[in-house]
Design an enzyme around this catalytic site. Sequence first.
Site, PDB file in Angstrom:
ATOM      1  N   GLU A  66      80.217  12.720  92.299  1.00 39.40           N
ATOM      2  CA  GLU A  66      80.608  13.959  92.123  1.00 39.40           C
ATOM      3  C   GLU A  66      79.474  14.832  93.147  1.00 39.40           C
ATOM      4  O   GLU A  66      78.524  14.862  92.992  1.00 39.40           O
ATOM      5  CB  GLU A  66      80.669  14.420  90.662  1.00 39.40           C
ATOM      6  CG  GLU A  66      80.781  15.664  90.395  1.00 39.40           C
ATOM      7  CD  GLU A  66      81.389  16.213  89.278  1.00 39.40           C
ATOM      8  OE1 GLU A  66      81.827  15.369  88.473  1.00 39.40           O
ATOM      9  OE2 GLU A  66      81.238  17.377  88.928  1.00 39.40           O
ATOM     10  N   GLU A  91      74.020  17.691  93.708  1.00 36.73           N
ATOM     11  CA  GLU A  91      74.167  19.069  93.998  1.00 36.73           C
ATOM     12  C   GLU A  91      72.694  19.706  94.440  1.00 36.73           C
ATOM     13  O   GLU A  91      71.526  19.028  94.303  1.00 36.73           O
ATOM     14  CB  GLU A  91      73.736  19.720  92.271  1.00 36.73           C
ATOM     15  CG  GLU A  91      73.689  21.084  91.841  1.00 36.73           C
ATOM     16  CD  GLU A  91      74.889  21.788  92.480  1.00 36.73           C
ATOM     17  OE1 GLU A  91      75.949  21.827  92.237  1.00 36.73           O
ATOM     18  OE2 GLU A  91      74.351  22.775  93.113  1.00 36.73           O
ATOM     19  N   ASP A 118      72.132  18.362 100.243  1.00 39.34           N
ATOM     20  CA  ASP A 118      73.434  18.719 100.839  1.00 39.34           C
ATOM     21  C   ASP A 118      74.208  17.594 100.885  1.00 39.34           C
ATOM     22  O   ASP A 118      74.024  16.533 101.500  1.00 39.34           O
ATOM     23  CB  ASP A 118      73.264  19.227 102.212  1.00 39.34           C
ATOM     24  CG  ASP A 118      74.476  19.728 102.963  1.00 39.34           C
ATOM     25  OD1 ASP A 118      75.633  19.322 102.436  1.00 39.34           O
ATOM     26  OD2 ASP A 118      74.475  20.284 103.871  1.00 39.34           O
ATOM     27  N   ASP A 141      82.840  26.004  95.934  1.00 38.00           N
ATOM     28  CA  ASP A 141      82.549  27.392  96.164  1.00 38.00           C
ATOM     29  C   ASP A 141      83.902  28.093  97.025  1.00 38.00           C
ATOM     30  O   ASP A 141      83.905  27.289  98.052  1.00 38.00           O
ATOM     31  CB  ASP A 141      81.272  27.818  96.914  1.00 38.00           C
ATOM     32  CG  ASP A 141      80.127  27.449  96.057  1.00 38.00           C
ATOM     33  OD1 ASP A 141      79.803  28.070  94.942  1.00 38.00           O
ATOM     34  OD2 ASP A 141      79.453  26.441  96.368  1.00 38.00           O
ATOM     35  N   LYS A 145      85.986  35.163 101.544  1.00 39.35           N
ATOM     36  CA  LYS A 145      86.301  36.128 102.727  1.00 39.35           C
ATOM     37  C   LYS A 145      86.658  35.198 103.859  1.00 39.35           C
ATOM     38  O   LYS A 145      86.244  34.223 103.899  1.00 39.35           O
ATOM     39  CB  LYS A 145      84.959  36.934 102.982  1.00 39.35           C
ATOM     40  CG  LYS A 145      84.916  37.904 102.103  1.00 39.35           C
ATOM     41  CD  LYS A 145      83.556  38.746 102.345  1.00 39.35           C
ATOM     42  CE  LYS A 145      83.169  39.643 101.113  1.00 39.35           C
ATOM     43  NZ  LYS A 145      81.752  40.136 101.213  1.00 39.35           N
ATOM     44  N   ASP A 177      90.153  26.633  91.167  1.00 39.23           N
ATOM     45  CA  ASP A 177      91.179  27.948  90.652  1.00 39.23           C
ATOM     46  C   ASP A 177      91.191  28.787  91.508  1.00 39.23           C
ATOM     47  O   ASP A 177      91.629  29.963  91.146  1.00 39.23           O
ATOM     48  CB  ASP A 177      90.213  28.348  89.316  1.00 39.23           C
ATOM     49  CG  ASP A 177      89.005  29.128  89.932  1.00 39.23           C
ATOM     50  OD1 ASP A 177      88.235  28.583  90.841  1.00 39.23           O
ATOM     51  OD2 ASP A 177      88.504  29.927  89.269  1.00 39.23           O
ATOM     52  N   THR A 215      85.278  22.460  83.339  1.00 40.99           N
ATOM     53  CA  THR A 215      83.917  22.811  83.921  1.00 40.99           C
ATOM     54  C   THR A 215      83.428  24.210  83.401  1.00 40.99           C
ATOM     55  O   THR A 215      84.253  25.014  83.126  1.00 40.99           O
ATOM     56  CB  THR A 215      83.613  22.606  85.403  1.00 40.99           C
ATOM     57  OG1 THR A 215      84.317  23.455  85.914  1.00 40.99           O
ATOM     58  CG2 THR A 215      84.078  21.056  85.755  1.00 40.99           C
ATOM     59  N   LYS A 216      82.166  24.383  83.644  1.00 44.40           N
ATOM     60  CA  LYS A 216      81.787  25.904  83.588  1.00 44.40           C
ATOM     61  C   LYS A 216      82.607  26.809  84.713  1.00 44.40           C
ATOM     62  O   LYS A 216      83.147  27.989  84.006  1.00 44.40           O
ATOM     63  CB  LYS A 216      80.176  26.102  83.878  1.00 44.40           C
ATOM     64  CG  LYS A 216      79.569  27.148  83.612  1.00 44.40           C
ATOM     65  CD  LYS A 216      78.201  27.430  83.702  1.00 44.40           C
ATOM     66  CE  LYS A 216      77.660  28.847  83.961  1.00 44.40           C
ATOM     67  NZ  LYS A 216      76.214  28.863  84.574  1.00 44.40           N
ATOM     68  N   PHE A 217      82.653  26.533  85.782  1.00 45.68           N
ATOM     69  CA  PHE A 217      83.330  27.406  86.483  1.00 45.68           C
ATOM     70  C   PHE A 217      84.579  27.339  86.239  1.00 45.68           C
ATOM     71  O   PHE A 217      85.378  28.436  86.581  1.00 45.68           O
ATOM     72  CB  PHE A 217      83.005  26.958  88.049  1.00 45.68           C
ATOM     73  CG  PHE A 217      81.839  27.662  88.559  1.00 45.68           C
ATOM     74  CD1 PHE A 217      80.614  26.910  88.182  1.00 45.68           C
ATOM     75  CD2 PHE A 217      81.775  28.661  89.352  1.00 45.68           C
ATOM     76  CE1 PHE A 217      79.428  27.609  88.652  1.00 45.68           C
ATOM     77  CE2 PHE A 217      80.630  29.465  89.671  1.00 45.68           C
ATOM     78  CZ  PHE A 217      79.352  28.960  89.406  1.00 45.68           C
TER      79      PHE A 217
HETATM   80  C1  LIG Z   1      81.084  27.037  92.197  1.00 45.82           C
HETATM   81  S1  LIG Z   1      79.932  25.843  91.798  1.00 45.82           S
HETATM   82  C2  LIG Z   1      80.959  24.721  90.737  1.00 45.82           C
HETATM   83  C3  LIG Z   1      80.126  23.783  90.010  1.00 45.82           C
HETATM   84  C4  LIG Z   1      80.712  22.726  89.095  1.00 45.82           C
HETATM   85  N1  LIG Z   1      81.409  21.925  89.718  1.00 45.82           N
HETATM   86  C5  LIG Z   1      81.695  23.487  87.924  1.00 45.82           C
HETATM   87  O1  LIG Z   1      82.824  23.572  88.014  1.00 45.82           O
HETATM   88  O2  LIG Z   1      81.134  24.288  87.042  1.00 45.82           O
HETATM   89  C6  LIG Z   1      79.839  24.755  93.233  1.00 45.82           C
HETATM   90  C7  LIG Z   1      78.708  24.205  93.290  1.00 45.82           C
HETATM   91  O3  LIG Z   1      78.429  23.141  94.492  1.00 45.82           O
HETATM   92  C8  LIG Z   1      77.348  23.371  94.810  1.00 45.82           C
HETATM   93  N2  LIG Z   1      77.482  22.887  96.326  1.00 45.82           N
HETATM   94  C9  LIG Z   1      77.859  23.832  97.229  1.00 45.82           C
HETATM   95  N3  LIG Z   1      77.605  22.858  98.210  1.00 45.82           N
HETATM   96  C10 LIG Z   1      77.092  21.891  98.292  1.00 45.82           C
HETATM   97  C11 LIG Z   1      76.746  20.729  99.047  1.00 45.82           C
HETATM   98  N4  LIG Z   1      76.787  20.779 100.387  1.00 45.82           N
HETATM   99  N5  LIG Z   1      75.882  19.685  98.527  1.00 45.82           N
HETATM  100  C12 LIG Z   1      75.830  19.693  97.278  1.00 45.82           C
HETATM  101  N6  LIG Z   1      75.965  20.787  96.326  1.00 45.82           N
HETATM  102  C13 LIG Z   1      76.830  21.856  96.763  1.00 45.82           C
HETATM  103  C14 LIG Z   1      76.800  24.714  94.563  1.00 45.82           C
HETATM  104  O4  LIG Z   1      75.211  24.447  94.538  1.00 45.82           O
HETATM  105  C15 LIG Z   1      77.480  24.858  93.194  1.00 45.82           C
HETATM  106  O5  LIG Z   1      76.437  24.697  92.268  1.00 45.82           O
END
Ligand SMILES: C[S@@+](CC[C@H](N)C(=O)[O-])C[C@H]1O[C@@H](n2cnc3c(N)ncnc32)[C@H](O)[C@@H]1O
Length: 236
Positions: A66, A91, A118, A141, A145, A177, A215-217
Amino acid sequence: MNPSEPPHSPSRLRAIRSFVLREGRLTSAQERAFAELWPRFGVDWQAGRTIDLPALFGNDRPVVLEIGFGNGESLAQMAEQDPERNWLGIEVHRPGVGHLLLEIERLGLTNLRVMRHDAIEVLTQSIPDASLDRVQLFFPDPWPKRKHHKRRILSPRMVQLLSRVMRPGGIFHAATDWEPYAEQMLEILDSAQDSFVNTAGPGRYAPRPESRPPTKFEQRGERLGHRVCDLLYRRL
Ligand SMILES: C[S@@+](CC[C@H](N)C(=O)[O-])C[C@H]1O[C@@H](n2cnc3c(N)ncnc32)[C@H](O)[C@@H]1O
């Protein structure tokens, strides 16, 4: 970055990342989790090292990866519900990683490991060919923009990386979403016909699998009235 550096100096030309690292404060429980639980459940990043997945988990069960698990609650729930698979979460956000370590302890999980790095670099350098049974990308994310679209993690380059690390028959599952991003995901993945087939048919979103907990988001998106789209592709 030093603002006095010329625009083409190496540090200014570093890769465009899909995240901005906001460290955030760790709770004292999360501090303890890093000290006590990371040595057992954490996987240290080492540039150029390929991870031996069967050695990591102590068995050769199918592995689910994941990417961007946030606070990790839904990942921990999935790992608990499916002990016949091994689960690896990646993460960058430290408090989220600490939170997941605490969930692993609370639920007594033995089939979940965590990386803080990353995910693109991990996919590029650390995951062996055809080694993953499933890859999950939930609510990445959206970078709404236009000038930030280049930061979106789901890109043709990522799909190429996925096609290398996933086994034939494996499933890539994304959910978002943010409808314009969902449309872009469909377009990118549907055009990777040599490697992936859309399980719902070309141009279509999949029904939400019951195995995916909210999920939270996702819950935040729903409060804002956003439609949630799931995409499921099978590796050919
Ligand atoms: C909008 S949040 C969604 C988190 C979770 N999946 C949820 O639905 O609640 C996106 C997450 O992806 C992580 N993230 C973004 N780019 C990443 C990367 N290249 N490697 C690891 N994590 C990453 C961010 O730190 C963030 O916690």
